[in-house]
Design a protein around this motif. Structure first.
Motif, short mmCIF file in Angstrom:
data_model
loop_
_atom_site.label_atom_id
_atom_site.label_comp_id
_atom_site.label_asym_id
_atom_site.label_seq_id
_atom_site.Cartn_x
_atom_site.Cartn_y
_atom_site.Cartn_z
N ALA A 28 18.57 11.55 14.44
CA ALA A 28 17.78 10.75 14.59
C ALA A 28 16.46 10.89 14.81
CB ALA A 28 18.43 9.70 15.81
N ARG A 29 16.04 11.77 15.50
CA ARG A 29 14.83 12.23 15.95
C ARG A 29 13.90 12.71 14.77
NH1 ARG A 29 16.94 13.37 21.30
NH2 ARG A 29 17.68 15.38 20.62
N ALA A 30 14.83 13.38 13.77
CA ALA A 30 14.34 14.37 12.85
C ALA A 30 13.96 13.36 11.61
CB ALA A 30 14.99 15.46 12.30
N GLY A 31 14.63 12.40 11.38
CA GLY A 31 14.19 11.73 10.21
C GLY A 31 13.24 10.90 10.12
N GLU A 32 12.48 10.68 9.18
CA GLU A 32 11.37 9.86 8.78
C GLU A 32 11.77 8.51 8.70
OE1 GLU A 32 8.05 11.19 6.30
OE2 GLU A 32 9.11 13.14 6.54
N ILE A 33 13.06 8.57 7.93
CA ILE A 33 13.99 7.12 8.16
C ILE A 33 15.30 7.68 8.24
CG2 ILE A 33 15.00 5.48 6.19
CD1 ILE A 33 12.44 5.46 4.51
N VAL A 34 16.06 6.95 8.97
CA VAL A 34 17.59 7.31 9.30
C VAL A 34 18.57 6.47 8.83
CG1 VAL A 34 19.01 7.77 11.26
CG2 VAL A 34 16.43 8.27 11.79
N VAL A 35 19.37 7.03 8.05
CA VAL A 35 20.60 6.35 7.20
C VAL A 35 21.85 6.29 8.30
CG1 VAL A 35 21.98 6.18 5.19
CG2 VAL A 35 19.51 7.11 5.41
N VAL A 36 22.21 5.16 8.59
CA VAL A 36 23.59 5.08 9.44
C VAL A 36 24.50 4.72 8.49
CG1 VAL A 36 24.51 3.77 11.21
CG2 VAL A 36 22.29 4.49 11.53
N ALA A 37 25.32 5.63 8.29
CA ALA A 37 26.66 5.58 7.46
C ALA A 37 27.94 5.47 8.19
CB ALA A 37 26.67 6.24 6.11
N VAL A 38 28.36 4.50 9.09
CA VAL A 38 29.28 4.55 9.81
C VAL A 38 29.89 3.01 9.87
CG1 VAL A 38 28.36 6.42 11.49
CG2 VAL A 38 27.91 3.97 12.03
N PRO A 39 31.01 2.81 10.29
CA PRO A 39 31.69 1.50 10.28
C PRO A 39 30.70 0.65 11.29
CG PRO A 39 33.31 3.28 10.72
CD PRO A 39 31.98 3.93 10.58
N LEU A 40 30.67 -0.65 10.71
CA LEU A 40 29.97 -1.57 11.66
C LEU A 40 30.58 -1.71 13.35
CD1 LEU A 40 27.78 -3.86 11.62
CD2 LEU A 40 29.55 -5.46 11.00
N THR A 41 31.85 -1.28 13.52
CA THR A 41 32.27 -1.53 14.64
C THR A 41 31.86 -0.24 15.61
OG1 THR A 41 34.07 -0.41 13.95
CG2 THR A 41 34.35 -2.68 14.27
N SER A 42 30.98 0.90 14.87
CA SER A 42 30.54 1.83 15.56
C SER A 42 29.19 1.66 16.15
CB SER A 42 30.74 3.12 14.78
OG SER A 42 32.03 3.42 14.62
N TYR A 43 28.53 0.62 15.93
CA TYR A 43 27.09 0.49 16.29
C TYR A 43 26.90 0.90 17.90
CZ TYR A 43 27.67 -3.97 18.83
OH TYR A 43 27.97 -5.03 19.86
N PRO A 44 27.68 0.40 18.83
CA PRO A 44 27.33 0.85 20.08
C PRO A 44 27.13 2.14 20.61
CG PRO A 44 29.19 -0.81 19.95
CD PRO A 44 29.02 -0.20 18.88
N ARG A 90 0.78 -1.16 0.20
CA ARG A 90 0.06 -0.01 0.14
C ARG A 90 0.77 1.08 -0.03
NH1 ARG A 90 -3.16 -0.76 4.86
NH2 ARG A 90 -2.04 0.58 5.64
N GLN A 91 0.38 2.00 -0.69
CA GLN A 91 1.12 3.44 -0.84
C GLN A 91 1.26 4.09 0.38
OE1 GLN A 91 2.88 4.63 -3.84
NE2 GLN A 91 3.77 6.16 -2.31
N GLU A 92 2.61 4.60 0.73
CA GLU A 92 2.84 5.30 2.02
C GLU A 92 2.99 6.73 1.75
OE1 GLU A 92 4.02 4.12 4.96
OE2 GLU A 92 4.09 1.98 4.80
N LEU A 93 2.85 7.47 2.84
CA LEU A 93 3.11 9.09 2.70
C LEU A 93 4.59 9.02 2.17
CD1 LEU A 93 1.40 10.49 5.83
CD2 LEU A 93 0.57 10.65 3.57
N PRO A 94 5.08 10.06 1.31
CA PRO A 94 6.08 10.26 0.95
C PRO A 94 7.11 10.56 1.97
CG PRO A 94 4.80 11.98 0.06
CD PRO A 94 3.87 11.16 0.68
N VAL A 95 8.21 10.01 1.78
CA VAL A 95 9.41 10.38 2.76
C VAL A 95 9.93 11.69 2.45
CG1 VAL A 95 11.81 10.01 3.35
CG2 VAL A 95 10.23 7.99 3.25
N THR A 96 9.75 12.57 3.26
CA THR A 96 10.33 13.88 3.03
C THR A 96 11.47 14.22 3.84
OG1 THR A 96 8.87 14.98 4.82
CG2 THR A 96 7.94 14.98 2.72
N THR A 97 12.01 13.60 4.82
CA THR A 97 13.01 14.08 5.77
C THR A 97 14.02 12.69 6.09
OG1 THR A 97 12.01 15.92 6.72
CG2 THR A 97 13.87 15.11 7.87
N LEU A 98 14.91 12.96 5.64
CA LEU A 98 16.03 11.74 5.88
C LEU A 98 17.05 12.24 7.14
CD1 LEU A 98 16.77 10.18 2.57
CD2 LEU A 98 14.77 9.39 3.80
#
Length: 275
Positions: free
Chosen positions: A108-124, A46-54
């Motif tokens: 993190a709070r602003a994004g409707e979807i949040v892109v995490v582009a950091v090394p895997l070891t930085s997850y903590p 089903r169609q979602e509302l368009p993402v406007t903020t990442l």
């Protein structure tokens, strides 16, 4: 498959309709990675509302390349890194009025979807509470051997390298995407919908509706989404050395050469090569 959600802390599901059954199983695991597109090249949901903020956590080579694609597609972006907003002014100026800099929790709070582009070891370091309820795109790669001893939850046997971010963010909806494309190729291979040489990018996540939302985002950025199923299936494309991890590389020039388009049928065939 376990979603690594502690008892009594079940993640709520997104409310949009999910994708159809993703895979057939046999005793040895997943036997196929079928395609799930309609005639427009999109997930059938089903169609979602368009993402406007990442929101972007991490603005290095991959994060900056994706932010440029997002702004070009008409999305607003909120950028953050560990060094603070003042270090992002050049990138914000380049991207224009659709971009602003923030702290990591603010992005993190602003994004409707949040892109995490950091090394895997930085997850903590990712802010658990600020990402609660968010769809989180994990762009990281797993480097077998190199990451051994540097992923605490994995080293303790609590999760796998492909699910470690979801384990850290139990109330978020983690989707693995963009993990198998070189950053320089992200802009070079983006194509309009329907283009004969449009490439497909695999996405994997435990929540079908989260995968669908990320699939819609990929469409706006110039790629067909290929539904690879649950998060653990990202082992087929997010690990260095797997065939799908090199799907867009010219074998003659590799990273020094221009990217090579790979349609959904080609990427699906490469995913199936991993047992």
């Amino acid at each position: 498959m376990s979603s690594h959600v502690p008892s009594g802390r079940r993640r709520r599901r997104l409310t949009s309709a999910g994708t159809p059954s993703l895979k057939s199983r046999h005793a040895c695991g997943y036997s196929q990675v079928p395609l799930h597109f309609n005639r427009r090249g999109r997930f059938p949901h089903r169609q979602e509302l368009p993402v406007t903020t990442l929101g972007f956590i991490g603005t290095g080579k991959v994060g900056a390349a994706l932010a440029r694609l997002a702004v070009g597609a008409g999305h607003d972006v909120v950028l953050a890194n560990r060094r603070g907003p003042a270090t992002l002014q050049d990138l914000v100026e380049e991207l224009g009025p659709r971009a602003r800099a923030a702290t990591v929790p603010e992005a993190a709070r602003a994004g409707e979807i949040v892109v995490v582009a950091v090394p895997l070891t930085s997850y903590p370091e990712l802010p658990v509470e600020a990402l609660r309820g968010k769809v989180v795109i994990d762009t990281s790669n797993h480097k077998p051997g190199e990451h051994t001893g540097h992923l605490p939850a994995v080293d303790q046997g609590l999760t796998t390298p492909y699910e470690v971010m979801q384990h850290h963010l139990p109330q978020s909806f983690v989707v693995k995407a963009f993990s198998n494309m070189f950053f320089r190729h992200l802009a070079a291979l983006a194509r309009p919908a329907g283009a004969a040489d449009r490439s497909a990018l695999p996405v994997a996540g435990d929540d079908p509706s989260a995968r669908a939302r990320v699939g819609e985002l990929l469409n706006t950025l110039g790629y067909d989404p290929l539904d690879a199923g649950p998060l653990v299936e990202s082992r087929r494309f997010a690990a260095f050395g797997t065939p799908a991890n090199q799907a867009y590389l010219d074998p003659e020039g590799l990273f020094a050469a221009p990217g090579r388009p790979a349609p959904a049928t080609r990427v699906a065939e490469l995913l199936r090569r991993v047992p």
